[in-house]
Write an enzyme that holds these catalytic residues in place. Structure first.
Site, PDB file in Angstrom:
ATOM      1  N   TRP A 102       2.766 -33.217  -0.925  1.00 56.87           N
ATOM      2  CA  TRP A 102       2.354 -34.327  -0.077  1.00 56.87           C
ATOM      3  C   TRP A 102       1.006 -34.855  -0.570  1.00 56.87           C
ATOM      4  O   TRP A 102       0.233 -34.126  -1.197  1.00 56.87           O
ATOM      5  CB  TRP A 102       2.265 -33.900   1.386  1.00 56.87           C
ATOM      6  CG  TRP A 102       1.251 -32.843   1.713  1.00 56.87           C
ATOM      7  CD1 TRP A 102       1.444 -31.489   1.800  1.00 56.87           C
ATOM      8  CD2 TRP A 102      -0.150 -33.050   2.003  1.00 56.87           C
ATOM      9  NE1 TRP A 102       0.274 -30.847   2.116  1.00 56.87           N
ATOM     10  CE2 TRP A 102      -0.732 -31.775   2.253  1.00 56.87           C
ATOM     11  CE3 TRP A 102      -0.973 -34.180   2.084  1.00 56.87           C
ATOM     12  CZ2 TRP A 102      -2.075 -31.600   2.578  1.00 56.87           C
ATOM     13  CZ3 TRP A 102      -2.325 -34.012   2.400  1.00 56.87           C
ATOM     14  CH2 TRP A 102      -2.856 -32.734   2.641  1.00 56.87           C
ATOM     15  N   GLU A 155     -14.449 -28.998   4.271  1.00 57.60           N
ATOM     16  CA  GLU A 155     -13.433 -29.254   3.244  1.00 57.60           C
ATOM     17  C   GLU A 155     -13.998 -30.127   2.130  1.00 57.60           C
ATOM     18  O   GLU A 155     -13.681 -29.931   0.946  1.00 57.60           O
ATOM     19  CB  GLU A 155     -12.219 -29.964   3.871  1.00 57.60           C
ATOM     20  CG  GLU A 155     -11.465 -29.163   4.922  1.00 57.60           C
ATOM     21  CD  GLU A 155     -10.466 -28.184   4.325  1.00 57.60           C
ATOM     22  OE1 GLU A 155     -10.467 -28.000   3.089  1.00 57.60           O
ATOM     23  OE2 GLU A 155      -9.689 -27.593   5.087  1.00 57.60           O
ATOM     24  N   GLU A 193      -6.459 -28.115  -2.274  1.00 58.52           N
ATOM     25  CA  GLU A 193      -7.487 -28.192  -1.239  1.00 58.52           C
ATOM     26  C   GLU A 193      -8.139 -29.577  -1.195  1.00 58.52           C
ATOM     27  O   GLU A 193      -8.550 -30.040  -0.134  1.00 58.52           O
ATOM     28  CB  GLU A 193      -8.566 -27.131  -1.487  1.00 58.52           C
ATOM     29  CG  GLU A 193      -8.122 -25.710  -1.210  1.00 58.52           C
ATOM     30  CD  GLU A 193      -8.020 -25.426   0.265  1.00 58.52           C
ATOM     31  OE1 GLU A 193      -8.732 -26.069   1.047  1.00 58.52           O
ATOM     32  OE2 GLU A 193      -7.229 -24.544   0.645  1.00 58.52           O
ATOM     33  N   HIS A 196      -7.141 -32.062   1.454  1.00 54.73           N
ATOM     34  CA  HIS A 196      -7.456 -31.832   2.868  1.00 54.73           C
ATOM     35  C   HIS A 196      -8.622 -32.698   3.334  1.00 54.73           C
ATOM     36  O   HIS A 196      -8.547 -33.372   4.361  1.00 54.73           O
ATOM     37  CB  HIS A 196      -7.763 -30.355   3.106  1.00 54.73           C
ATOM     38  CG  HIS A 196      -6.647 -29.439   2.719  1.00 54.73           C
ATOM     39  ND1 HIS A 196      -6.770 -28.066   2.716  1.00 54.73           N
ATOM     40  CD2 HIS A 196      -5.375 -29.704   2.316  1.00 54.73           C
ATOM     41  CE1 HIS A 196      -5.623 -27.528   2.326  1.00 54.73           C
ATOM     42  NE2 HIS A 196      -4.770 -28.499   2.081  1.00 54.73           N
ATOM     43  N   GLU A 246      -9.057 -18.230   4.203  1.00 56.63           N
ATOM     44  CA  GLU A 246      -7.828 -19.012   4.284  1.00 56.63           C
ATOM     45  C   GLU A 246      -7.118 -18.798   5.614  1.00 56.63           C
ATOM     46  O   GLU A 246      -6.605 -19.743   6.217  1.00 56.63           O
ATOM     47  CB  GLU A 246      -6.889 -18.654   3.126  1.00 56.63           C
ATOM     48  CG  GLU A 246      -7.422 -19.004   1.752  1.00 56.63           C
ATOM     49  CD  GLU A 246      -7.443 -20.500   1.479  1.00 56.63           C
ATOM     50  OE1 GLU A 246      -6.897 -21.274   2.288  1.00 56.63           O
ATOM     51  OE2 GLU A 246      -8.004 -20.892   0.443  1.00 56.63           O
ATOM     52  N   THR A 249      -9.039 -20.559   8.383  1.00 52.13           N
ATOM     53  CA  THR A 249      -8.815 -21.998   8.322  1.00 52.13           C
ATOM     54  C   THR A 249      -7.434 -22.365   8.836  1.00 52.13           C
ATOM     55  O   THR A 249      -7.254 -23.368   9.538  1.00 52.13           O
ATOM     56  CB  THR A 249      -8.988 -22.500   6.879  1.00 52.13           C
ATOM     57  OG1 THR A 249     -10.243 -22.038   6.375  1.00 52.13           O
ATOM     58  CG2 THR A 249      -8.962 -24.014   6.826  1.00 52.13           C
ATOM     59  N   ASP A 278      -0.663 -25.542   4.013  1.00 49.82           N
ATOM     60  CA  ASP A 278      -1.316 -25.266   2.727  1.00 49.82           C
ATOM     61  C   ASP A 278      -2.167 -24.004   2.816  1.00 49.82           C
ATOM     62  O   ASP A 278      -2.135 -23.142   1.933  1.00 49.82           O
ATOM     63  CB  ASP A 278      -2.219 -26.437   2.334  1.00 49.82           C
ATOM     64  CG  ASP A 278      -1.505 -27.487   1.512  1.00 49.82           C
ATOM     65  OD1 ASP A 278      -0.274 -27.387   1.341  1.00 49.82           O
ATOM     66  OD2 ASP A 278      -2.180 -28.436   1.046  1.00 49.82           O
ATOM     67  N   GLU A 279      -2.974 -23.923   3.871  1.00 50.69           N
ATOM     68  CA  GLU A 279      -3.864 -22.774   4.020  1.00 50.69           C
ATOM     69  C   GLU A 279      -3.064 -21.473   4.106  1.00 50.69           C
ATOM     70  O   GLU A 279      -3.493 -20.435   3.590  1.00 50.69           O
ATOM     71  CB  GLU A 279      -4.736 -22.932   5.276  1.00 50.69           C
ATOM     72  CG  GLU A 279      -5.491 -24.245   5.384  1.00 50.69           C
ATOM     73  CD  GLU A 279      -6.594 -24.408   4.337  1.00 50.69           C
ATOM     74  OE1 GLU A 279      -6.676 -23.584   3.409  1.00 50.69           O
ATOM     75  OE2 GLU A 279      -7.357 -25.378   4.453  1.00 50.69           O
ATOM     76  N   HIS A 282      -2.067 -20.463   0.618  1.00 50.84           N
ATOM     77  CA  HIS A 282      -3.224 -19.962  -0.114  1.00 50.84           C
ATOM     78  C   HIS A 282      -3.627 -18.583   0.396  1.00 50.84           C
ATOM     79  O   HIS A 282      -4.029 -17.714  -0.397  1.00 50.84           O
ATOM     80  CB  HIS A 282      -4.385 -20.942   0.013  1.00 50.84           C
ATOM     81  CG  HIS A 282      -4.084 -22.282  -0.569  1.00 50.84           C
ATOM     82  ND1 HIS A 282      -4.817 -23.422  -0.271  1.00 50.84           N
ATOM     83  CD2 HIS A 282      -3.123 -22.693  -1.437  1.00 50.84           C
ATOM     84  CE1 HIS A 282      -4.325 -24.450  -0.934  1.00 50.84           C
ATOM     85  NE2 HIS A 282      -3.289 -24.035  -1.643  1.00 50.84           N
TER      86      HIS A 282
END
Length: 418
Positions: A102, A155, A193, A196, A246, A249, A278-279, A282
């Site tokens: 994305w 971020e 990252e 974000h 991570e 977050t 995403d976090e 990760h």
């Protein structure tokens, strides 16, 4: 939220518990492990009162557990370097291909004309999209906006975190374009990252709810101020920090998504949800490599974990400033708001510690040195102590008086903290 190492905050990007106090009398914050809560009497929140009791109850382990800031042991560097093949098989697949990833554009009003559409039609569609976004954002309370801005600012300081990663011995991208798996992870992690901050920044700009110049000034300050990390070259500390940050977050963005949805902003809920995903990926990468290192070098890892839990690594957004906080309290106030709003709380921190102690089977480690056993005992004893302190904090909070905290991010309006 960016990490590198939370979480924290951050998140992120966020607050921290347990540890040492820094620069007494200088206006600097009291650092408390992964969640930093206010030391300023004007922000005497639930968390502020909690910290004194926590510091007393969670006594730091003997100094022998502390690896200090001595040079990184050569064996640690050699061990992580030996895992390059393992990283290629177990971490790199967690990074999504660029083509199927994305992008911020996917979640915001489109500013260009669709094929065959006129400029007038494109402008009309864009205007309608912005109006719909602003309508949803209108119902978001100020305290949630403060948390969102704090997370976004953290971020946006991504360059500091990649720099820190590239200082870590054994995993650094020495050439800037190295083909080694560790280097590929750092660059791939950075690339994912980076989206974000871009997405949150554009949402906030279009929402019309915040003073974007003050927000941008805060990002500017944080990048100039940098990131304070006392053992920046240790690979063990770095990956442990990464796992905690991570997950912190992830939790923060999940909570923000839930709260945004409750207040009618489905666009923001979706944005925070996709960032949280995403976090989570990760986190899986850092958690996996930590588990592997616990297998290879349990003694070194448990000592490193104890060191991190004692708060020797500060949060990535700790040094944020909007240029108006002469007392250096901005991060403290942001953390207090996150606690009261339920975006990132003492309970979340306790859950994190408990999760990783269980995930890495710290209590089951065998064959440890004397220092390793003391570190193991300390770390395994943290979750119940955190729970007890949390209960005390909530009991005291019930008797507390709410106080206003001002934020330039929201045009100098006040939000209440405990």
């Amino acid at each position: 939220m960016a990490k590198l190492g939370l979480a924290v905050g951050t998140s992120a990007r966020f607050s921290c518990f347990f540890s040492n106090k820094s620069d007494a009398g200088s206006g600097r914050a009291t650092r408390l492990g992964w969640i930093l809560f206010p030391a300023n009497p004007r922000c005497s929140s639930l968390a502020t009162r909690w910290t004194a009791a926590a510091a007393a109850a969670v006594e730091a382990p003997p100094r022998s557990v502390d690896m200090g800031c001595a040079p990184v042991p050569r064996e640690q560097v050699e061990i992580v370097q030996s895992l390059n093949g393992w990283v290629a098989e177990n971490m790199l697949p967690l990074l999504n291909p660029v083509e199927s990833s994305w992008q911020p554009h996917d979640f915001l009003p489109c500013s260009v004309a669709a094929p065959g559409a006129s400029e007038e039609e494109a402008l009309s569609a864009f205007t309608e999209g912005v109006a719909a976004l602003r309508m949803g954002a209108a119902g978001v309370p100020d305290e949630i906006l403060v948390c969102l801005v704090g997370n976004m600012v953290t971020e946006e300081a991504l360059p500091s975190y990649q720099s820190m990663g590239n200082r870590t011995e054994g995993t650094a991208d020495d050439t800037g374009a190295s083909s080694l798996p560790w280097a590929q992870w750092i660059r791939g992690w950075t690339a994912e990252e980076n989206r974000h901050g871009d997405l949150l920044n554009r949402y906030l700009y279009l929402s019309g709810r915040v003073d974007m110049r003050q927000v941008e000034t805060t990002v500017h300050h944080l990048l100039r101020n940098g990131m304070e990390m006392l053992v920046p070259k240790s690979p063990y500390h770095s990956v442990i920090y990464g796992a905690f940050q991570e997950r912190a977050t992830f939790v923060s963005h999940v909570h923000t998504a839930r709260l945004a949805g409750q207040h009618g902003d489905q666009a923001l809920a979706k944005i925070c949800g996709v960032i949280a995903a995403d976090e989570k990926r990760h986190e899986a990468g850092y958690t996996r490599v930590c588990a592997k290192l616990f297998e290879v070098d349990p003694d070194g890892m448990v000592r490193a974990l104890a060191h991190v839990m004692r708060g020797k690594v500060t949060m990535p957004g700790l040094l944020m400033s909007d240029g108006r906080d002469a007392d250096g309290s901005l991060f403290e106030r942001f953390s207090a708001v996150a606690q009261r709003a339920g975006v990132y709380t003492a309970r979340d921190y306790g859950d994190l510690v408990e999760h990783f102690v269980r995930r890495w089977r710290v209590a089951e480690l065998a064959g440890l040195s004397g220092e390793g056993r003391r570190a193991q005992e300390y770390v395994c004893g943290l979750p119940p102590k955190i729970r007890r302190m949390e209960e005390l904090a909530h009991q005291r909070a019930a008797r507390s008086e709410l106080r206003p905290a001002r934020f330039s991010w929201i045009f100098d309006r006040h939000v209440m903290v405990g």
